[in-house]
Design a protein around this motif. Structure first.
Motif, PDB file in Angstrom:
ATOM      1  N   ALA A 168       6.657   4.148  -9.474  1.00 32.34           N
ATOM      2  CA  ALA A 168       5.698   3.312  -8.785  1.00 32.34           C
ATOM      3  C   ALA A 168       5.440   1.550 -10.368  1.00 32.34           C
ATOM      4  O   ALA A 168       4.499   0.743 -10.823  1.00 32.34           O
ATOM      5  CB  ALA A 168       4.268   2.757  -8.321  1.00 32.34           C
ATOM      6  N   ALA A 206       7.378   1.877  -4.614  1.00 32.58           N
ATOM      7  CA  ALA A 206       8.249   2.755  -5.324  1.00 32.58           C
ATOM      8  C   ALA A 206      10.004   3.208  -5.921  1.00 32.58           C
ATOM      9  O   ALA A 206      10.136   2.695  -3.905  1.00 32.58           O
ATOM     10  CB  ALA A 206       7.548   4.539  -5.888  1.00 32.58           C
ATOM     11  N   THR A 266       1.111   4.964  -5.246  1.00 28.35           N
ATOM     12  CA  THR A 266       0.667   3.887  -5.109  1.00 28.35           C
ATOM     13  C   THR A 266      -0.512   3.520  -4.226  1.00 28.35           C
ATOM     14  O   THR A 266      -0.460   3.142  -2.967  1.00 28.35           O
ATOM     15  CB  THR A 266       2.402   3.070  -4.317  1.00 28.35           C
ATOM     16  OG1 THR A 266       2.448   3.463  -2.528  1.00 28.35           O
ATOM     17  CG2 THR A 266       3.600   2.942  -5.013  1.00 28.35           C
TER      18      THR A 266
END
Length: 291
Positions: A168, A206, A266
């Motif tokens: 990410a 990501a 994330t």
């Protein structure tokens, strides 16, 4: 005064730029640098430039004079960073700083990324001995993969040991904008809104290394594929390419941590801090490659 250490480096310089973009007067910003001549451009814009060498603590007292907020950009010399960081933390505390923000690593307390131990030790020292603080646990910079992209375009192959692990990442400018947001925020009481905060900072989306190769292919028209190796195999490949053994093990260990999912989280904290989406992988790659 807002003091940004490492201000001649990539992240530090971008943070100074972000502070100025947020409307912080240049006269209130200190660019603390090892070599002041490297920050001449900032000086011409009215930013105060002061010498600050992590390895020479005597320079830090003068650099932090009147410091209200300090950004400690983590050092780049693996194996030496803990004493360097301690010197900065001690100097900021002695200067009476109201907040010290530290650029750590994503999930520093649990990750297996090889850079984490020094960050964990720094965080512990900051909690135990430092001034009020904020932890900016930065995930990976997309720019970390510029060399891999260029090599892939030459050979058609990007090798690694990250498996299907997701990354990410965000641009370095995204992380700098987050640091500036913390340093410039006065909060509702004038004392800042980020004391004792821990921010897990990462990109909104990501991606895997196979995704990276696909974006690179689409962006440039040159076919690039990702070739996954075992951790040992990747270590040997890196050593065979001329990298020192310690560096090869470090890079392969980082890929092993990615494969384990350590850099794929994330939570959205970075985009919330900067008030916009993080920079997509494709956009940063295009800027790096001039595409």
């Amino acid at each position: 005064m807002i003091v940004v250490t490492g201000a001649a480096g990539q992240l530090g310089r971008l943070t100074v730029e972000a502070l100025l973009e947020r409307g912080v007067p240049a006269s209130r910003v200190v660019a603390a640098v090892r070599s002041p001549e490297k920050a001449a451009g900032l000086a011409r814009r009215g930013v105060q430039v002061r010498e600050a060498d992590y390895d020479r603590p005597a320079t830090l007292a003068a650099a932090f004079e009147d410091a209200r907020r300090v950004l400690l950009v983590s050092g780049s010399e693996v194996g030496r960073r803990v004493p360097q960081h301690r010197a900065v933390i001690d100097a900021a505390g002695q200067a009476g700083a109201e907040l010290l923000a530290y650029t750590s690593v994503l999930h520093a307390d649990t990750t297996t990324v090889p850079v984490a131990p020094e960050h964990r030790e720094t965080e512990e020292y900051l909690r135990d001995s430092g001034p009020p603080h904020c932890l900016l646990r930065n995930g990976w910079y997309t720019e970390n993969y510029e060399q891999a992209a260029r090599q892939g375009l030459k050979t058609g192959v990007i090798a690694g040991a990250a498996g299907d692990g997701r990354i990410a990442s965000a641009s370095r400018a995204d992380y700098a904008a987050a640091a500036a947001a913390v340093l410039a925020d006065e909060g509702t009481d004038g004392h800042g809104a980020h004391t004792n905060a821990v921010y897990e900072l990462s990109g909104d989306t990501a991606w895997t290394m196979a995704d990276f190769a696909a974006v690179l292919t689409d962006l440039t028209g040159t076919e690039v594929v990702y070739r996954d190796l075992s951790t040992d195999g990747y270590t040997k490949a890196l050593a065979g390419a001329g990298l020192p053994g310690e560096t090869a093990r470090f890079l392969a260990g980082t890929d092993a941590a990615i494969a384990a999912g350590d850099l794929g989280d994330t939570p959205g904290e970075l985009s919330r801090l900067i008030g916009r989406p993080t920079t997509p992988l494709r956009d940063t790659l295009a800027a790096l490659l001039g595409s």
